[in-house]
Design a protein around this motif. Sequence first.
Motif, PDB file in Angstrom:
ATOM      1  N   ARG A  99      21.082  78.917  40.474  1.00  0.00           N
ATOM      2  CA  ARG A  99      21.263  80.118  41.307  1.00  0.00           C
ATOM      3  C   ARG A  99      21.553  81.355  40.461  1.00  0.00           C
ATOM      4  O   ARG A  99      21.024  82.433  40.735  1.00  0.00           O
ATOM      5  N   ILE A 100      22.380  81.160  39.439  1.00  0.00           N
ATOM      6  CA  ILE A 100      22.698  82.288  38.561  1.00  0.00           C
ATOM      7  C   ILE A 100      21.425  82.811  37.917  1.00  0.00           C
ATOM      8  O   ILE A 100      21.196  84.027  37.832  1.00  0.00           O
ATOM      9  N   SER A 101      20.595  81.874  37.478  1.00  0.00           N
ATOM     10  CA  SER A 101      19.360  82.274  36.808  1.00  0.00           C
ATOM     11  C   SER A 101      18.464  83.098  37.752  1.00  0.00           C
ATOM     12  O   SER A 101      17.897  84.118  37.363  1.00  0.00           O
ATOM     13  N   ARG A 102      18.383  82.669  39.013  1.00  0.00           N
ATOM     14  CA  ARG A 102      17.576  83.416  40.000  1.00  0.00           C
ATOM     15  C   ARG A 102      18.135  84.815  40.232  1.00  0.00           C
ATOM     16  O   ARG A 102      17.397  85.794  40.283  1.00  0.00           O
ATOM     17  N   ILE A 103      19.456  84.879  40.372  1.00  0.00           N
ATOM     18  CA  ILE A 103      20.073  86.192  40.647  1.00  0.00           C
ATOM     19  C   ILE A 103      19.885  87.118  39.441  1.00  0.00           C
ATOM     20  O   ILE A 103      19.563  88.301  39.596  1.00  0.00           O
ATOM     21  N   LYS A 104      20.039  86.562  38.244  1.00  0.00           N
ATOM     22  CA  LYS A 104      19.880  87.386  37.038  1.00  0.00           C
ATOM     23  C   LYS A 104      18.450  87.921  36.933  1.00  0.00           C
ATOM     24  O   LYS A 104      18.239  89.067  36.569  1.00  0.00           O
ATOM     25  N   ASN A 105      17.498  87.065  37.270  1.00  0.00           N
ATOM     26  CA  ASN A 105      16.099  87.512  37.234  1.00  0.00           C
ATOM     27  C   ASN A 105      15.880  88.675  38.185  1.00  0.00           C
ATOM     28  O   ASN A 105      15.229  89.666  37.838  1.00  0.00           O
ATOM     29  N   ASP A 145      26.147  84.345  47.345  1.00  0.00           N
ATOM     30  CA  ASP A 145      25.564  84.765  46.061  1.00  0.00           C
ATOM     31  C   ASP A 145      26.425  85.848  45.421  1.00  0.00           C
ATOM     32  O   ASP A 145      26.540  85.945  44.207  1.00  0.00           O
ATOM     33  N   LYS A 146      27.025  86.664  46.284  1.00  0.00           N
ATOM     34  CA  LYS A 146      27.917  87.721  45.808  1.00  0.00           C
ATOM     35  C   LYS A 146      29.099  87.087  45.072  1.00  0.00           C
ATOM     36  O   LYS A 146      29.492  87.519  43.997  1.00  0.00           O
ATOM     37  N   ALA A 147      29.650  86.036  45.673  1.00  0.00           N
ATOM     38  CA  ALA A 147      30.784  85.328  45.048  1.00  0.00           C
ATOM     39  C   ALA A 147      30.358  84.776  43.693  1.00  0.00           C
ATOM     40  O   ALA A 147      31.075  84.892  42.690  1.00  0.00           O
ATOM     41  N   LEU A 148      29.165  84.218  43.667  1.00  0.00           N
ATOM     42  CA  LEU A 148      28.650  83.606  42.433  1.00  0.00           C
ATOM     43  C   LEU A 148      28.484  84.635  41.320  1.00  0.00           C
ATOM     44  O   LEU A 148      28.923  84.420  40.178  1.00  0.00           O
ATOM     45  N   ILE A 149      27.883  85.765  41.627  1.00  0.00           N
ATOM     46  CA  ILE A 149      27.618  86.770  40.577  1.00  0.00           C
ATOM     47  C   ILE A 149      28.941  87.394  40.105  1.00  0.00           C
ATOM     48  O   ILE A 149      29.083  87.714  38.918  1.00  0.00           O
ATOM     49  N   LEU A 150      29.898  87.539  41.010  1.00  0.00           N
ATOM     50  CA  LEU A 150      31.203  88.077  40.589  1.00  0.00           C
ATOM     51  C   LEU A 150      31.840  87.157  39.557  1.00  0.00           C
ATOM     52  O   LEU A 150      32.373  87.609  38.546  1.00  0.00           O
TER      53      LEU A 150
END
Lengths: 168, 217
Positions: free
Chosen positions: A149-155, A119-124
């Motif tokens: 996944r991006i949407s979940r992390i952003k939330n 998830d860290k890789a994705l948000i970067l």
Amino acid sequence: MQNEEKFLDVLNSHKAILYKVANAYVSSSHDRNDLIQEIIEQLWKSFENYNGQYRYSTWIYRIALNVSISFNRKEKSRKVISMPFTETLIQFADAKVQDEREHDLQTLEHFISQLKSFDKALILLYLEEKSSSEMAEILGISETNVTTRISRIKNALRQKFIRLGVSG
Amino acid sequence: MEDMEIISLWKAQNARIDQSLTLNRKLLHETLQQKARISLKGLRTIRWTGIILGIGWCIGIATLLLSSWPVTSVVFKISLGINFFVTAIAVGLYIYHLVLIHGFDNSQNIVTAQQKLSELKVSNLKTLGVLWIQLPVFSTWYMSVEWMQQSPLSFWGIQVPIVLLQTLAGLWLYRNLNIRNHDKKWFRWFVSKGEFARIEKALEITKEMEEFAKVSQ
């Protein structure tokens, strides 16, 4: 020699990627330097096989993230075998500016540091404004998966900022 | 805080980083000219150790087997033969792993590369599984027809059950010491010891990766 110069030019144009990825995966400056060194070695090793199929930034992200995810797993044991460089390959003159955004930035960095490796890789990649297709290509997952996944992390990030009373 | 604000915050940080970073070209030149540290060093070391010890063991067994051939029993010959054969297979597997480690490419996409890396890290388990098959031969090499005839009680009552138990244990470990059992308690206990902590961490990443690569609902 010419190849080496070309490699150093590519590295110079993308040095910030190395720093940001390493910074997200390790906490101490010693480990960060060690990780950056390993990423550079892997990039150099892979450079002769670089065929231009992907952009340099995509190629660098793939290697930097792969090395960082593996590095994270062996962080403790690596401390013993790290090279005793007094200088660093990429020097960071930390010109910290204390403004009102510094706190928000620290919150963001803390949030990223708490994410799992993938998830860290994705948000970067998201913060670097990579397109969904490029993120999918670097990570090896579907674009649908990237978007969800991006949407979940952003939330989760939004919630964190709300809890801390940062409205923007 | 909205998405654009978060991205703009990150961009501000980027600008600061870009300004602050300097590439140490002199040191980089020196580093690139030196032989790079061998990647995946730990994985290679285990394999090389296994290969060297395995070849040494095979040479020892072959020497013992051939030099004692005229005076040893069939059971002894078969036991040592199995031991030689299984060890040779393990050495072959370690050589195969080294080839895979050498060909590992970090520029693949993250999921593929990490999957291959995790497989490499747990591949030692397969070799270990193969080695367990030979467990009973450590109790069979000294068995003989004379023993069976002269002391049937100890032979059938103690020795044979021990060999059978070892056979069952060896086969069970061969079949079950497999990554598919990574969720089971006994397996996690087994791989958490010593050098196998590396495998446990690889399994953690595998689990995280499976979750990550799963198409979200």
